[in-house]
Design a protein around this motif. Structure first.
Motif, mmCIF file in Angstrom:
data_model
loop_
_atom_site.group_PDB
_atom_site.id
_atom_site.type_symbol
_atom_site.label_atom_id
_atom_site.label_comp_id
_atom_site.label_asym_id
_atom_site.label_seq_id
_atom_site.Cartn_x
_atom_site.Cartn_y
_atom_site.Cartn_z
ATOM 1 N N ASN A 129 0.867 -1.177 0.102
ATOM 2 C CA ASN A 129 -0.088 -0.048 0.236
ATOM 3 C C ASN A 129 0.777 1.289 -0.004
ATOM 4 N N ASN A 130 2.057 1.077 0.419
ATOM 5 C CA ASN A 130 2.712 2.484 0.684
ATOM 6 C C ASN A 130 3.870 2.618 -0.404
ATOM 7 N N TYR A 131 4.202 1.486 -0.907
ATOM 8 C CA TYR A 131 5.291 1.606 -2.150
ATOM 9 C C TYR A 131 5.264 0.837 -3.446
ATOM 10 N N LEU A 132 3.960 0.175 -3.508
ATOM 11 C CA LEU A 132 3.887 -0.507 -4.787
ATOM 12 C C LEU A 132 2.632 0.092 -5.425
ATOM 13 N N ARG A 133 1.703 0.740 -5.066
ATOM 14 C CA ARG A 133 0.356 1.197 -5.577
ATOM 15 C C ARG A 133 0.821 2.198 -7.049
ATOM 16 N N GLU A 134 0.159 1.974 -7.976
ATOM 17 C CA GLU A 134 0.356 2.770 -9.051
ATOM 18 C C GLU A 134 -0.180 4.015 -8.666
ATOM 19 N N GLU A 135 0.230 5.228 -9.168
ATOM 20 C CA GLU A 135 -0.320 6.606 -8.815
ATOM 21 C C GLU A 135 -1.510 6.629 -9.857
ATOM 22 N N ALA A 136 -2.685 7.135 -9.277
ATOM 23 C CA ALA A 136 -4.034 7.372 -9.869
ATOM 24 C C ALA A 136 -3.612 8.414 -10.989
ATOM 25 N N HIS A 140 -10.240 11.639 -10.603
ATOM 26 C CA HIS A 140 -11.678 10.985 -10.803
ATOM 27 C C HIS A 140 -11.807 9.560 -10.650
ATOM 28 N N VAL A 141 -10.353 9.131 -10.367
ATOM 29 C CA VAL A 141 -10.136 7.392 -10.644
ATOM 30 C C VAL A 141 -10.462 6.901 -9.101
ATOM 31 N N VAL A 142 -11.119 6.042 -8.572
ATOM 32 C CA VAL A 142 -11.139 5.621 -7.432
ATOM 33 C C VAL A 142 -10.061 4.801 -6.808
ATOM 34 N N GLU A 143 -9.310 5.293 -5.699
ATOM 35 C CA GLU A 143 -8.257 4.773 -5.136
ATOM 36 C C GLU A 143 -8.545 3.402 -4.612
ATOM 37 N N GLN A 144 -7.390 2.576 -5.072
ATOM 38 C CA GLN A 144 -7.413 1.182 -4.528
ATOM 39 C C GLN A 144 -6.330 0.928 -3.553
ATOM 40 N N LEU A 213 -1.263 -2.604 -8.677
ATOM 41 C CA LEU A 213 0.097 -2.673 -7.969
ATOM 42 C C LEU A 213 1.141 -2.723 -9.067
ATOM 43 N N GLU A 214 2.447 -2.056 -8.830
ATOM 44 C CA GLU A 214 3.322 -2.297 -9.846
ATOM 45 C C GLU A 214 4.710 -2.715 -9.035
ATOM 46 N N ARG A 215 5.500 -3.385 -9.940
ATOM 47 C CA ARG A 215 6.887 -3.811 -9.332
ATOM 48 C C ARG A 215 6.870 -5.028 -8.378
ATOM 49 N N THR A 216 5.646 -5.826 -8.775
ATOM 50 C CA THR A 216 5.425 -6.914 -7.795
ATOM 51 C C THR A 216 6.673 -8.093 -7.931
ATOM 52 N N THR A 217 7.328 -7.968 -8.807
ATOM 53 C CA THR A 217 8.563 -8.834 -9.145
ATOM 54 C C THR A 217 9.394 -8.709 -7.801
ATOM 55 N N LEU A 218 9.380 -7.751 -7.087
ATOM 56 C CA LEU A 218 10.025 -7.554 -5.802
ATOM 57 C C LEU A 218 9.735 -8.914 -4.724
ATOM 58 N N PHE A 219 8.699 -9.314 -4.838
ATOM 59 C CA PHE A 219 8.495 -10.480 -3.988
ATOM 60 C C PHE A 219 8.994 -11.800 -4.744
ATOM 61 N N LEU A 220 9.824 -11.839 -5.832
ATOM 62 C CA LEU A 220 10.446 -12.942 -6.184
ATOM 63 C C LEU A 220 11.835 -12.798 -5.712
ATOM 64 N N TYR A 221 12.497 -11.833 -5.226
ATOM 65 C CA TYR A 221 13.809 -11.605 -4.691
ATOM 66 C C TYR A 221 14.231 -12.349 -3.771
ATOM 67 N N PRO A 222 13.332 -12.994 -2.718
ATOM 68 C CA PRO A 222 13.896 -13.648 -1.720
ATOM 69 C C PRO A 222 14.248 -15.277 -2.273
ATOM 70 N N ILE A 223 13.609 -15.657 -3.336
ATOM 71 C CA ILE A 223 14.150 -16.705 -4.098
ATOM 72 C C ILE A 223 15.479 -16.835 -4.234
#
Length: 253
Positions: A129-136, A140-144, A213-223
């Motif tokens: 929520n703090n680092y991977l969410r795309e900027e609206a 007028h776009v609902v924040e997710q 969300l963007e840059r979700t490949t960060l979750f693969l780094y621990p592998i």
């Protein structure tokens, strides 16, 4: 004075839903007749064979119920029951004290699954929520935002295949894995490496399916860290099976 339609929509809008979801989720835990057991076992099977199919259904759930998180606690309940049965099987094979067996079951259920899962889910929820969410693109776009309960769902999904590897398959291989020698060290590390890697891969799939969300490949780094550490542990003679079994059954291993 009767409420206006605008005030009703405000209370029933997207910001009100997450607040009412968690109490409803907890109430359903004690109501077996409201749980979809068959669908839960279907999810568990496909998390081990084709996890992308499970997260494709997560998209359908969002479209039909306007939330990413499950509103059915069946997955958590069944996973907890299976984990308890597995812990009791280990106690039956390696322990002789009923009191200590109760401690092992409670410890495994709380610390291996629920408390650790809540901590990991909170960290992922905060990070996404703090680092991977795309900027609206415009106002007028609902924040997710990522729902905390969805982050916990992702942990549960990722945990189940790890449970199969480290609690079920490991149980049947444990006489070999806790023995002395290079082969037990090698097999034990490979099993733990596969479990940890698959956990992080499923964690990645869980957040990658969220379109905001963007840059979700960060979750693969621990592998990559797992692949670097595993040869080091093997060459050093560290046996994770003996280590964790000794934590609970030190007199027997």
């Amino acid at each position: 004075m009767l409420p206006t339609s605008a005030s009703v929509k405000a209370r029933s809008g997207p910001h009100a839903r997450p607040n009412s979801l968690f109490p409803h989720y907890l109430r359903r835990i004690v109501k077996w007749q409201q749980m979809d057991i068959e669908y839960t076992f279907w999810q568990m099977l496909h998390l081990c064979t084709s996890p992308k199919v499970v997260y494709q259904h997560t998209k359908y759930h969002k479209q039909t119920k306007n939330q990413w998180a499950r509103d059915d606690p069946a997955f958590v309940v069944i996973c907890s029951l299976l984990l308890s049965v597995s812990a009791m099987a280990y106690c039956a094979a390696y322990d002789h004290s009923a009191g200590h067996a109760v401690f092992v079951v409670i410890s495994v259920l709380l610390f291996h699954f629920l408390i650790t899962g809540a901590i990991l889910a909170t960290c992922c929820w905060f990070f996404t929520n703090n680092y991977l969410r795309e900027e609206a693109p415009n106002s007028h776009v609902v924040e997710q935002r990522v729902e905390w309960l969805y982050a916990f769902d992702v942990h549960c999904n990722s945990f189940f295949p790890m449970f199969v590897l480290l609690y079920v398959i490991h149980y049947f291989l444990s006489p070999l894995l806790v023995a002395h020698g290079f082969v037990p060290v090698l097999l034990s590390n490979l099993l733990f490496m596969a479990a940890a890697s698959y956990y992080h891969y499923l964690n990645y799939l869980g957040y990658d399916v969220l379109p905001f969300l963007e840059r979700t490949t960060l979750f693969l780094y621990p592998i990559s860290i797992v692949f670097v550490l595993s040869p080091i542990l093997i060459l050093s003679g560290f046996n994770p099976s003996r280590y964790f079994m000794n934590m609970y059954f030190s007199r027997l291993v």
